[in-house]
Design an enzyme around this catalytic site. Structure first.
Site, mmCIF file in Angstrom:
data_model
loop_
_atom_site.group_PDB
_atom_site.id
_atom_site.type_symbol
_atom_site.label_atom_id
_atom_site.label_comp_id
_atom_site.label_asym_id
_atom_site.label_seq_id
_atom_site.Cartn_x
_atom_site.Cartn_y
_atom_site.Cartn_z
ATOM 1 N N LYS A 271 0.866 -1.186 0.000
ATOM 2 C CA LYS A 271 0.000 0.000 0.000
ATOM 3 C C LYS A 271 0.898 1.230 0.000
ATOM 4 O O LYS A 271 2.047 1.163 0.449
ATOM 5 C CB LYS A 271 -0.879 0.006 1.266
ATOM 6 C CG LYS A 271 -2.128 0.845 1.128
ATOM 7 C CD LYS A 271 -3.242 0.071 0.468
ATOM 8 C CE LYS A 271 -4.491 0.872 0.302
ATOM 9 N NZ LYS A 271 -5.618 0.049 -0.131
ATOM 10 N N ASP A 311 -6.858 4.374 -4.459
ATOM 11 C CA ASP A 311 -7.504 4.228 -3.145
ATOM 12 C C ASP A 311 -8.151 5.583 -2.860
ATOM 13 O O ASP A 311 -8.431 6.330 -3.799
ATOM 14 C CB ASP A 311 -6.472 3.815 -2.088
ATOM 15 C CG ASP A 311 -7.121 3.390 -0.780
ATOM 16 O OD1 ASP A 311 -7.735 2.326 -0.738
ATOM 17 O OD2 ASP A 311 -7.039 4.152 0.212
#
Ligand code: NAD
Length: 594
Positions: A271, A311
């Site tokens: 991430k 995201d």
């Protein structure tokens, strides 16, 4: 009422580091002397030791300081073999306060003129000055100090009882660790494998200078965490948010590792993100920031090593910029470096709505198991971005009634049901769902506690906590967002019979279709939307069934079952990749191993 709070691992680490400074460890002593303040010395040392930015160290310290000051009673767990809890005496608690204050940004417990030969003596002086103890020429204070030091340096954990209202600031990484612990115990996981899974494999922190539209230069901090690549290249989104912390990125990367594992994809977890406020930046500034971030990360990402995706507050445009910048660096069209791209530049059909479509498939499965007829059920959706909007739209098309929706500016409620596509037009015009026709306004808190059949949190973490879990009335909570429910809230929901479809399963549709996008990029051959949908349905429904089976077999909630499935797959892969175990496997099969 007294409430019990346990210090997190990070907070305990901070407390121990404070004690180490006082133990006059030579390497720390020189540090404290070479910095202008004890506060700065502690923050920088903590930041280096724990690999977190200094700003995160401040936050940890502030939490420790607050808890120490508010603690009525403080208990310390002694190490093995005693493994026992000891309460600190009143004097030891006061001493702990003086000690913490010594490292504060604004110390207030020591006399300004305090100067003593050693740090220990300064602390004794400060204790006597602030608490007015003169007995035994400070011997009393000295004894409390010695006892406290011993307890702090060896403590396994620290618990406090406080009268203050507990402000819920759960750390998502701590939540992941807690669940890994539970899953590991149930699976009797090898402690070594558990140690590997507890930590990210690699953390990259970059500082990206950007020329703003007014000509000034601002520097933005960005992160990329590659948590675990045992199952394949790391994969995970890129978040732009002003409050982003490294801990949050680590937790999100850990979740991605579990998500790819639970769905059976040949991918690891990662991430990334940048601490910035995209709402206050022009498209040009955002493009320059994204390209700068890509250049800083270029040598660490790639189709075969680590593949970012969108995201919160990033989208297909952001991905197109990353792909373009990376392609210029490597000298060819590297479509596979990111997923979630526009279809014209290597994106997959069906990726935009993939997370929500996957979410819907899991809701359909859950409803079957609970014997609920989905058509006509009422749905509340928190967050009306990519995930929330498509989830509302797909479920509306399926025949559900969307009764409430919210975004960061407010929420709306209409018991007759809303039309999500029309609502999106309103949001595009006005910037928010708030003020939509024929609706009454409601807060985010009210939305979560609404009388409805299905609740879809699809905004940010820590929305369902211990404080409101008991008030959730939905029969199914389908986690579109990552980490919207804290572990203690989970227990309450499970006890109350709320069926939670956990994030790592519920919102895995995004990464499943991202994987399909990677496959299509590598083949340079693209599937129809129908093909994408049916492959997605197949993958996510199988994953749901596997998790449900484990939850029934072990009598655990769906989240723990999902963690167990994921951890088992990771552990099996690790053992096959580990030469030592491979030798054992080869021996067991009577096969020669060189
Ligand atoms: P997004 O930026 O498109 O949407 C986020 C939405 O949440 C916006 O409508 C915003 O207004 C709203 N929001 C922000 N703060 C809020 C608050 N305090 N209360 C209510 N609403 C609030 O982001 P997204 O891509 O839809 O992601 C949402 C969540 O889903 C995140 O947790 C993300 O990690 C997760 N997720 C996204 C994907 C994906 O494919 N996009 C995949 C898996 C998980």
């Amino acid at each position: 009422m007294l409430t019990s709070v346990e210090l997190s691992g990070r907070e305990l680490g901070m407390m121990k580091l404070m004690a180490d400074f006082f133990a006059e460890k030579p390497e720390l002593a020189t540090r404290i002397e070479s910095y202008t303040t004890a506060h700065y010395a502690l923050m920088t040392t903590y930041s280096e030791n724990f690999g977190v930015p200094v700003e995160d160290a401040w936050k940890v310290f502030e939490e420790v300081e607050r808890k120490v000051n508010e603690g009525e009673y403080i208990h310390v767990e002694a190490p093995y073999p005693l493994k026992k809890w000891y309460g600190l005496s009143k004097e030891e608690i006061n001493m702990l306060r003086v000690l913490t204050d010594y490292f504060s940004a604004n110390p207030r417990m020591s006399p300004e003129s305090a100067f003593a030969a050693t740090r220990t003596e300064s602390i004794i002086e400060a204790y006597k000055w602030f608490f007015g103890t003169t007995e035994g020429n400070g011997e009393y204070a000295r004894e409390s100090y010695r006892n406290l030091m011993e307890k702090m340096q060896t403590a396994l954990s620290v618990k406090l009882e406080t009268l203050a209202p507990v402000v819920a600031t759960p750390n998502p990484y701590e939540a992941v660790l807690k669940l890994l612990q539970i899953a590991g115990e149930k699976l009797k996981l090898d402690p070594g494998v558990h140690e590997v899974l507890k930590r990210p494999m690699r953390i990259i922190i970059v500082n990206v200078p950007v020329t703003m539209d007014d000509g000034s230069i601002r520097v933005f901090t960005g992160y990329r965490v590659q948590y675990n690549d045992v199952l394949g290249p790391t994969k995970g989104g890129t978040r732009y948010h002003p409050d982003l912390t490294l801990d949050e990125v680590i937790a999100l990367a850990a979740w991605m590792t579990l998500k790819t594992a639970v769905t059976g994809l040949p991918l690891g977890g990662g991430k990334g993100g940048i601490r910035c406020n995209p709402k206050e930046m022009s498209p040009g500034e955002l493009e320059r920031l994204t390209r700068g971030y890509t250049r800083a990360l270029a040598r660490f990402i790639g189709p075969r090593s680590d593949v970012p995706a969108p995201d919160v507050y990033t989208d297909s445009q952001t991905m197109a910029w990353i792909m373009d910048e990376y392609s210029q660096i490597v000298g060819y069209n590297a479509f596979g470096v990111v997923t979630g791209k526009p279809v014209d530049v290597g994106g997959s059909l069906g990726r935009n709505e993939a997370t929500s479509r996957g979410l819907m498939y899991t809701i359909i499965e859950a409803a079957k198991h609970l014997g609920i007829e989905l058509r006509g059920t009422t749905v509340a959706v928190q967050g009306f971005g990519n995930v929330g909007f498509h989830a509302a739209k797909l479920l509306h098309e399926f025949g559900c009634k969307i009764v409430a929706v919210s975004d960061s500016k407010g929420g709306i409620f209409n018991p007759e049901g809303l039309n999500p596509a029309d609502l999106m037009e309103h949001k595009n015009k006005t910037g928010s769902v708030a003020g939509y026709k024929n609706c009454r306004a409601l807060s985010n808190g009210e939305l979560l506690e609404l009388e409805c059949d299905i609740l879809i949190p699809s905004a940010l973490e820590n929305q369902i906590t211990k404080a409101n879990a008991g008030k959730i009335k939905a029969k199914i909570v389908a986690e579109g967002a990552n980490g919207p429910t804290t572990p203690d809230a989970d227990e309450t929901l499970y006890k109350n019979g709320v069926f939670v479809i956990p994030d790592v399963l519920a919102n895995s549709g995004g990464v499943i279709v991202s994987y399909f996008e990677q496959v299509q990029n590598q083949m340079n051959y693209y599937w129809t939307e129908e093909e994408v949908r049916s492959k997605l349905e197949n993958t996510i429904v199988n994953a749901f069934k596997d998790v449900y089976e484990v939850s029934e077999e072990y009598k655990v909630n769906m989240r723990i079952a999902a963690y167990m499935n994921a951890v088992k797959r990771l552990a099996d892969a690790m053992s096959f990749r580990n030469r030592k175990t491979l030798v054992q496997v080869a021996e067991a099969r009577n096969v020669a191993f060189e």
